[in-house]
Structure formats: C-alpha cells, structure tokens
Scaffold this motif. Structure first.
Motif, PDB file in Angstrom:
ATOM      1  N   UNK A 167      18.063   8.001  -2.420  1.00 51.63           N
ATOM      2  CA  UNK A 167      16.763   7.337  -2.317  1.00 51.63           C
ATOM      3  C   UNK A 167      16.813   5.914  -2.872  1.00 51.63           C
ATOM      4  N   UNK A 168      17.602   5.698  -3.931  1.00 49.25           N
ATOM      5  CA  UNK A 168      17.647   4.384  -4.597  1.00 49.25           C
ATOM      6  C   UNK A 168      18.387   3.343  -3.762  1.00 49.25           C
ATOM      7  N   UNK A 169      19.077   3.777  -2.725  1.00 48.39           N
ATOM      8  CA  UNK A 169      19.933   2.895  -1.925  1.00 48.39           C
ATOM      9  C   UNK A 169      19.104   2.021  -0.990  1.00 48.39           C
ATOM     10  N   UNK A 191       4.796   0.031  -7.976  1.00 48.83           N
ATOM     11  CA  UNK A 191       3.344  -0.160  -8.039  1.00 48.83           C
ATOM     12  C   UNK A 191       2.975  -1.010  -9.253  1.00 48.83           C
ATOM     13  N   UNK A 192       3.640  -0.790 -10.373  1.00 47.30           N
ATOM     14  CA  UNK A 192       3.386  -1.602 -11.575  1.00 47.30           C
ATOM     15  C   UNK A 192       3.681  -3.073 -11.290  1.00 47.30           C
ATOM     16  N   UNK A 193       4.786  -3.299 -10.601  1.00 50.13           N
ATOM     17  CA  UNK A 193       5.146  -4.669 -10.230  1.00 50.13           C
ATOM     18  C   UNK A 193       4.066  -5.282  -9.346  1.00 50.13           C
ATOM     19  N   UNK A 213      10.287   5.762  -9.092  1.00 54.78           N
ATOM     20  CA  UNK A 213      10.581   4.459  -8.481  1.00 54.78           C
ATOM     21  C   UNK A 213       9.329   3.855  -7.863  1.00 54.78           C
ATOM     22  N   UNK A 214       8.552   4.685  -7.159  1.00 55.25           N
ATOM     23  CA  UNK A 214       7.288   4.206  -6.583  1.00 55.25           C
ATOM     24  C   UNK A 214       6.376   3.662  -7.674  1.00 55.25           C
ATOM     25  N   UNK A 215       6.368   4.369  -8.808  1.00 54.46           N
ATOM     26  CA  UNK A 215       5.497   3.969  -9.920  1.00 54.46           C
ATOM     27  C   UNK A 215       5.915   2.598 -10.447  1.00 54.46           C
ATOM     28  N   UNK A 267       0.838  -1.211   0.000  1.00 58.48           N
ATOM     29  CA  UNK A 267       0.000   0.000   0.000  1.00 58.48           C
ATOM     30  C   UNK A 267       0.873   1.261   0.000  1.00 58.48           C
ATOM     31  N   UNK A 268       1.698   1.387  -1.029  1.00 56.54           N
ATOM     32  CA  UNK A 268       2.637   2.506  -1.093  1.00 56.54           C
ATOM     33  C   UNK A 268       1.968   3.754  -1.647  1.00 56.54           C
ATOM     34  N   UNK A 269       2.535   4.886  -1.298  1.00 59.93           N
ATOM     35  CA  UNK A 269       2.084   6.187  -1.813  1.00 59.93           C
ATOM     36  C   UNK A 269       2.970   6.521  -3.003  1.00 59.93           C
ATOM     37  N   UNK A 270       2.379   6.640  -4.166  1.00 66.96           N
ATOM     38  CA  UNK A 270       3.180   6.812  -5.389  1.00 66.96           C
ATOM     39  C   UNK A 270       3.550   8.276  -5.561  1.00 66.96           C
TER      40      UNK A 270
END
Lengths: 222, 222
Positions: B201-203, A215-217, A210-212, A203-206
């Motif tokens: 952030x990517x770390x 979320x696609x995954x 990277x979040x996107x 339940x992440x906040x996009x």
C-alpha cells in the motif's frame, strides 16, 4: 427547500490499528467526524444533519459534539448491518421533500465547490455524485485472466452523493442487493440516472494510518 | 544471473508546484530518486542500475548521487519522448541475459518483500508486476453513459515490473502504441503473459504535494 446531510459512520474501522472506532480518531485533538460535520456547517448553517452511528456510540458522540461544536443541531440514527441498511434507517427520519446528501463521515476534506456542484446538479437533474480521474494504471481480473483497463474511462467515486429526496426514498424501498456499494448504485438500480460532477483530490476516505497522515497534511494546508 | 533495475525518471512533473523536476524533490534533505535507488541497493548490492533521465539533468544527478550515495554504481540513459521510448533507450544498455525490473523513480517505498515476489515470479514465469486492490467505488465511462464498475475485479498497478530480459527486449521491438501505459501492456501486446503479485500500500507514486507528505509519513514509519 430542506437540505439534509446524512453522515454515514455506521461501520467499525478495523484497518486503523486503534481501539477507537475510526470515526472517533482525532486530527488536531478533534474527532474526524466532527471535522466533517463542521466542514458542512461552515458551508451552510441551514443544513439538517443526521448522524448515522452504531447505537452504542450515541452517548460518546453527543459528549464530543457538545464539547467541540455545541452550536450544531443534529439527529442521531442507528447504524444497520450494511451501509444500505444504515442509510435506509437514516432516510426514515426525513419528513419533508428536499435534497439529501449522503456523505462518508471519514471524508472531512470535501471542498465547498464540490458540495456546491453536487447540490446544484442534483437540484436540476435529480442525482449527482463527485468523481475523480484515476492516476495509476489499472487491470481488470476476469475468469479468463486479466487485461489492462483503460484508466481514462474509469472514475473514482467520492461523496457527498446528493439526490432529490423523493428519488432516494423510492430507491431505498428496493430489496437489499450486495451490488449496492454506494447510493448512486441504489438509485440507478431503481431506474434513476445519476449525474457525475468533478470531485476534489483531497476528499480522501480516511481508513488507514497513512490516510490519517495525509488528511492532517491537507487540513494544515487549508 | 544479471539483475538490472531501470529507474524511469524521464518525465517532468508539472503537478508538484515546484521549479525542481519531481524526481529531484527532496524528502529529509535527499532527492526522492535517491531514496528509491538506496531502497533497491539495500535490498541487494548486486543490482545493476540504469537511471533513465532527461539528458540535461545528467550532471545534476551525478552530483547528487556523489554526495548522497557515492558507493552506488549506475549508468545513465536518455529519457525519450514517452515512457515507452525512455525504457527502450535504457534497454539498449543491457548486454547479457537476466532479469530486468522497470521501476518508477518516484516510488521510493516499494517494500523488500514485493521486490522479492516480483523477481521470484518473473524468474519462474517470465514476467511479474505488483498490484493492489482498489478501496473506493469505481465507475466506467462509455459512449452510452456510465455504470458502476465491480471494484473487486480491478487492481491498481504498481512497479517494479520485472521481466526476463529476452521477453522485454523482444516486446520493446514493437512499434509504439499509445495504449502502452506500462511495461506489462507492452509485453502482453507482444504475446507474453504477465503474472500478478501483491504490491504494498505504501508504494505510492509521488506526483503531488499530498503524495510527498504521505511519503514523508511512510518513510518516518519505516
């Protein structure tokens, strides 16, 4: 009993490196906000939906909804200067008592058991929010320096944050305070206790590219 | 001055839904731990590497390294019962003064500017760790209940955690304490202050299939 979902999409994401407002970024050809709307609609077709958006995005949103999910009825509400003002505007559309969930439009991946828990506990206790344990070490910054923070005592707060409507309406009559970072802090400041329930990791906040991708995954896994 | 990287891969991930130990999970056909090793090696070919692994994985690791990065010289060190014991074992291999970085083997995506900052500040101040701001609301659980936690004062702690070797060796002479969740907490308990520098952030620390998908995305973006 009336059950209302307020989808909060009042802001304009600036971290997405895109000219599109973040709530209109698409996954699999459909805007994130509609993934979120459909997720709640698939949990219950009885929800009343209020979509809180900047006014100038109303027409775009209506077109997108007509195209992707014409079966869903919703009302639109104007985004305000802060999240507090956005939610307060949306609450003015609620006319009968019931339960109200305030949910980030850019969290399409809340699980149905989490929706279930939040509504069940809010019906019984008045207010419920989903939280998760923190997996990384934390530090606390103070004027004197910084110290390790016991992560086993910290929780990340998600949405939907669900309340009996009388509680939330009363809480939002308070003056705005910049410490109001979410609805539970507004309710508590008005003296209403809030119960914690377990959220879900997906339940992440996009808010970033990277979040996107994540979320696609997760959406593919569903 | 000698610069040592200790890659900590002492544990056995149980959240990856895989029979493979988490540090051997592959991205693009190569184990995560080798992505991490190559990332540091591409920053500087002068690093001394110590790989801290459970004994029974030594042979597998050597084969994989021979296949993917035969040019990199490293020493192996036995994983202990806790992270503390694993790092303490690895430190016993360090014979000359210098700087020591302790890094999670499952963080292949630390950026070179972050490595740079950590080493530069540790050389000057004795100890430096990378941290990030928290993007979500937090709560603090206490025996009396729970309260919002001011997220602007919290930081997520990453690695590499870099120290002057005399400081780290001294700190690790302490008795084990279960509050030692990372190396900075060990150093501070021994009276050595730790400087914070900005992480990236990517770390991320790869511990779940979702993390792996996100890491794949970030590696493709690089």
């Amino acid at each position: 009993m009336q059950q209302t979902i307020i989808l909060v999409a009042g802001g304009r994401g600036t971290r997405m490196n895109s000219a599109l407002p973040k709530q209109f970024i698409t996954i699999g050809g459909m805007p994130v906000i509609l993934h979120t709307l459909l997720n709640f609609h698939s949990y219950s077709t009885d929800f009343d939906f209020i979509i809180a958006l900047p006014d100038d995005l109303f027409a775009d949103f209506e077109q997108m909804a007509e195209r992707h999910c014409p079966q869903i009825i919703f009302r639109l509400s104007s985004g305000g200067q802060t999240r507090f003002h956005t939610v307060k505007n949306a609450l003015s559309l609620i006319k009968s008592p019931g339960l109200v969930a305030v949910h980030d439009a850019v969290r399409p991946l809340v699980s149905h058991p989490v929706i279930d828990r939040c509504f069940a506990v809010a019906a019984r206790e008045g207010a419920a929010i989903p939280v998760m344990e923190v997996n990384e070490s934390l530090r606390w910054i103070s004027p004197e320096g910084h110290t390790p923070l016991d992560r086993s005592r910290c929780r990340l707060v998600q949405t939907p944050q669900v309340f009996r409507s009388d509680i939330l309406l009363k809480a939002y009559q308070q003056e705005y305070n910049e410490l109001f970072t979410d609805d539970s802090s507004v309710a508590e400041a008005a003296g209403f206790p809030v119960s914690l329930v377990e959220g879900n990791r997906e339940n992440i906040k996009i808010t970033t590219p990277g979040d996107l991708a994540l979320a696609e995954f997760y959406l593919k896994m569903k």
